[in-house]
Design a protein around this motif. Sequence first.
Motif, mmCIF file in Angstrom:
data_model
loop_
_atom_site.group_PDB
_atom_site.id
_atom_site.type_symbol
_atom_site.label_atom_id
_atom_site.label_comp_id
_atom_site.label_asym_id
_atom_site.label_seq_id
_atom_site.Cartn_x
_atom_site.Cartn_y
_atom_site.Cartn_z
ATOM 1 N N LEU A 140 94.114 4.918 103.517
ATOM 2 C CA LEU A 140 94.151 3.901 102.469
ATOM 3 C C LEU A 140 93.807 2.521 103.024
ATOM 4 C CD1 LEU A 140 94.786 3.708 99.453
ATOM 5 C CD2 LEU A 140 97.146 3.158 100.058
ATOM 6 N N ALA A 141 94.241 2.232 104.243
ATOM 7 C CA ALA A 141 93.947 0.928 104.837
ATOM 8 C C ALA A 141 92.479 0.778 105.212
ATOM 9 C CB ALA A 141 94.820 0.714 106.083
ATOM 10 N N SER A 142 91.791 1.884 105.423
ATOM 11 C CA SER A 142 90.375 1.815 105.810
ATOM 12 C C SER A 142 89.438 2.054 104.631
ATOM 13 C CB SER A 142 90.085 2.851 106.892
ATOM 14 O OG SER A 142 90.390 4.160 106.449
ATOM 15 N N THR A 143 89.976 2.023 103.411
ATOM 16 C CA THR A 143 89.170 2.294 102.222
ATOM 17 C C THR A 143 88.725 0.994 101.562
ATOM 18 O OG1 THR A 143 90.371 4.351 101.832
ATOM 19 C CG2 THR A 143 89.114 3.462 99.996
ATOM 20 N N ASN A 144 87.466 0.938 101.204
ATOM 21 C CA ASN A 144 86.919 -0.176 100.435
ATOM 22 C C ASN A 144 86.862 0.251 98.968
ATOM 23 O OD1 ASN A 144 85.439 -2.241 99.282
ATOM 24 N ND2 ASN A 144 83.989 -2.399 100.972
ATOM 25 N N LEU A 145 87.880 -0.124 98.205
ATOM 26 C CA LEU A 145 88.006 0.365 96.834
ATOM 27 C C LEU A 145 86.876 -0.091 95.902
ATOM 28 C CD1 LEU A 145 91.825 0.297 95.987
ATOM 29 C CD2 LEU A 145 90.331 2.253 96.384
ATOM 30 N N PRO A 146 86.435 -1.370 95.945
ATOM 31 C CA PRO A 146 85.329 -1.752 95.055
ATOM 32 C C PRO A 146 84.060 -0.940 95.288
ATOM 33 C CG PRO A 146 86.435 -3.704 95.887
ATOM 34 C CD PRO A 146 86.990 -2.551 96.631
ATOM 35 N N ALA A 314 98.123 12.586 117.761
ATOM 36 C CA ALA A 314 96.827 12.282 117.161
ATOM 37 C C ALA A 314 96.982 11.465 115.891
ATOM 38 C CB ALA A 314 96.074 13.581 116.859
ATOM 39 N N ALA A 315 98.023 11.757 115.090
ATOM 40 C CA ALA A 315 98.241 11.010 113.847
ATOM 41 C C ALA A 315 98.578 9.549 114.131
ATOM 42 C CB ALA A 315 99.353 11.667 113.036
ATOM 43 N N ILE A 316 99.424 9.314 115.117
ATOM 44 C CA ILE A 316 99.794 7.936 115.449
ATOM 45 C C ILE A 316 98.618 7.202 116.086
ATOM 46 C CG2 ILE A 316 101.363 6.508 116.812
ATOM 47 C CD1 ILE A 316 103.406 8.754 116.579
ATOM 48 N N ALA A 317 97.898 7.889 116.986
ATOM 49 C CA ALA A 317 96.773 7.250 117.666
ATOM 50 C C ALA A 317 95.625 6.943 116.722
ATOM 51 C CB ALA A 317 96.282 8.140 118.803
ATOM 52 N N SER A 318 95.558 7.672 115.592
ATOM 53 C CA SER A 318 94.475 7.418 114.643
ATOM 54 C C SER A 318 94.622 6.084 113.934
ATOM 55 C CB SER A 318 94.430 8.543 113.598
ATOM 56 O OG SER A 318 95.586 8.513 112.767
ATOM 57 N N SER A 319 95.738 5.397 114.123
ATOM 58 C CA SER A 319 95.945 4.099 113.493
ATOM 59 C C SER A 319 95.232 2.973 114.232
ATOM 60 C CB SER A 319 97.443 3.789 113.423
ATOM 61 O OG SER A 319 97.999 3.668 114.724
ATOM 62 N N TYR A 320 94.342 3.312 115.175
ATOM 63 C CA TYR A 320 93.621 2.255 115.901
ATOM 64 C C TYR A 320 92.812 1.378 114.950
ATOM 65 C CZ TYR A 320 89.444 5.177 115.402
ATOM 66 O OH TYR A 320 88.400 5.909 114.884
ATOM 67 N N GLY A 321 92.417 1.942 113.786
ATOM 68 C CA GLY A 321 91.684 1.138 112.817
ATOM 69 C C GLY A 321 92.514 -0.007 112.276
ATOM 70 N N LEU A 322 93.842 0.151 112.249
ATOM 71 C CA LEU A 322 94.711 -0.931 111.788
ATOM 72 C C LEU A 322 94.684 -2.105 112.752
ATOM 73 C CD1 LEU A 322 97.804 1.108 110.539
ATOM 74 C CD2 LEU A 322 95.719 0.497 109.323
ATOM 75 N N PHE A 323 94.566 -1.825 114.041
ATOM 76 C CA PHE A 323 94.464 -2.905 115.017
ATOM 77 C C PHE A 323 93.129 -3.639 114.878
ATOM 78 C CE2 PHE A 323 97.693 -0.160 116.793
ATOM 79 C CZ PHE A 323 98.624 -1.059 117.301
ATOM 80 N N VAL A 324 92.082 -2.902 114.520
ATOM 81 C CA VAL A 324 90.787 -3.552 114.266
ATOM 82 C C VAL A 324 90.881 -4.448 113.039
ATOM 83 C CG1 VAL A 324 88.351 -3.149 113.792
ATOM 84 C CG2 VAL A 324 89.574 -1.621 115.335
ATOM 85 N N ILE A 344 98.929 -0.099 105.251
ATOM 86 C CA ILE A 344 99.653 -0.549 106.447
ATOM 87 C C ILE A 344 101.158 -0.360 106.264
ATOM 88 C CG2 ILE A 344 100.174 -2.561 107.881
ATOM 89 C CD1 ILE A 344 97.346 -3.569 107.282
ATOM 90 N N ALA A 345 101.661 -0.675 105.062
ATOM 91 C CA ALA A 345 103.093 -0.515 104.795
ATOM 92 C C ALA A 345 103.511 0.956 104.854
ATOM 93 C CB ALA A 345 103.424 -1.113 103.424
ATOM 94 N N LEU A 346 102.679 1.848 104.310
ATOM 95 C CA LEU A 346 102.985 3.281 104.373
ATOM 96 C C LEU A 346 103.017 3.775 105.813
ATOM 97 C CD1 LEU A 346 100.940 4.840 101.404
ATOM 98 C CD2 LEU A 346 103.425 4.701 101.638
ATOM 99 N N PHE A 347 102.059 3.333 106.610
ATOM 100 C CA PHE A 347 102.014 3.773 108.006
ATOM 101 C C PHE A 347 103.252 3.292 108.762
ATOM 102 C CE2 PHE A 347 100.891 2.985 112.444
ATOM 103 C CZ PHE A 347 100.508 4.254 112.834
ATOM 104 N N MET A 348 103.610 2.016 108.623
ATOM 105 C CA MET A 348 104.774 1.490 109.325
ATOM 106 C C MET A 348 106.048 2.180 108.857
ATOM 107 S SD MET A 348 103.408 -0.514 111.425
ATOM 108 C CE MET A 348 104.934 -1.125 112.125
#
Length: 357
Positions: A140-146, A314-324, A344-348
């Motif tokens: 969800l954090a890496s999605t461009n909704l428009p 792997a699930a936790i490490a896949s959050s590298y996009g949040l750091f970007v 981001i809120a769901l992941f945390m």
Amino acid sequence: MGFLGIEMGLIVACLWGFADIFATLAAHRLSTFRTTMISQLTSFLGLLLIGAATFWFSPLFLTLPELLHSMFLGVFTGFCASLAYLALYRCLKLGPVAITGPLTATSPVVTLLLSAFILRQNLTLMQLVLVLISICGVVLASTNLPELRSLLSGSKGSLWTQGVRWAIVATLAFGSLDFGIGASVTVSDWFLPGLCTRFFTLFFLLLFGSMLYLLRKFYMRKHFISTQQTVPLQLAAGPSMQQTVPLLSAITPSMQRTVPLLSVAGPKAKRSLKRPSSKSGLGIGFALLVGIIESAAILVFSLDTQLVTTGVTAAIASSYGLFVLLFGVLFYRERLALNQFLGIALFMFSIVLLTLS
């Protein structure tokens, strides 16, 4: 679930995030293939140095079966890594990013399934739900909704593009890569999986690169021969047809090599010729930094799979996009959409509950 395992997974995500940032900076100055090769070679050499230092201070006792198992799984993980990198760069180039980006973020699902069915690393129902929530948060954090809405409102054929197909290949390859590293850790120590993966990644990248180079050269030669066969027909058709022949086709390769471009270039042109070299030098520096960071990331990932299951790592490490995303907000003043804040809120939220479970 242990706090140390969750913390190390976040460290891997942070390292991969910075590696992604520096890889982007390097790719803007070099080609993607050169950036990948330089970073992977640097990572392999860095792992060799770390292995030598570790063996010097505390010898690693490796048996022949462990070495053979690591080499065998290294062939698998190296192939998956090289295929994943090439497919990822291809899908990002072809797009649409609104679909390919979130799709590649689902690779931990593949790792989770393979770990459950092959390695028998089963999770409790609560842990499984939290892991899936964390993956949904990253997606969800890496999605461009428009952009996604515009694609969904268009024709149905626009969703199944070549970029989306390459994104599926990258997702399966990255998920299999993480699974292979976790499987290798179960039959050897924490060091060999990373070293073997990097070695065979370089091997397959060189193999794929050579094949692509030969195919491109064959295509260009075939195209050049077909052009040579059509030009004499145009020249024999009269003056009106001769005017349609491009002037550059009359310049032979020997004539092109003898044109003294540098001698007729002015001072400004000569100064501009030096800029690409300095730009390439900075790109090489960024690529070297990517290799150093990735060598640390793969070792921490291997260590973390000994503390928690491979799927959770792997699930936790896949959050590298949040750091970007965080880097873009802090340094480029980018604004996050509402769905990205929610992701981001769901992941945390899932990470906190995983730590307490």
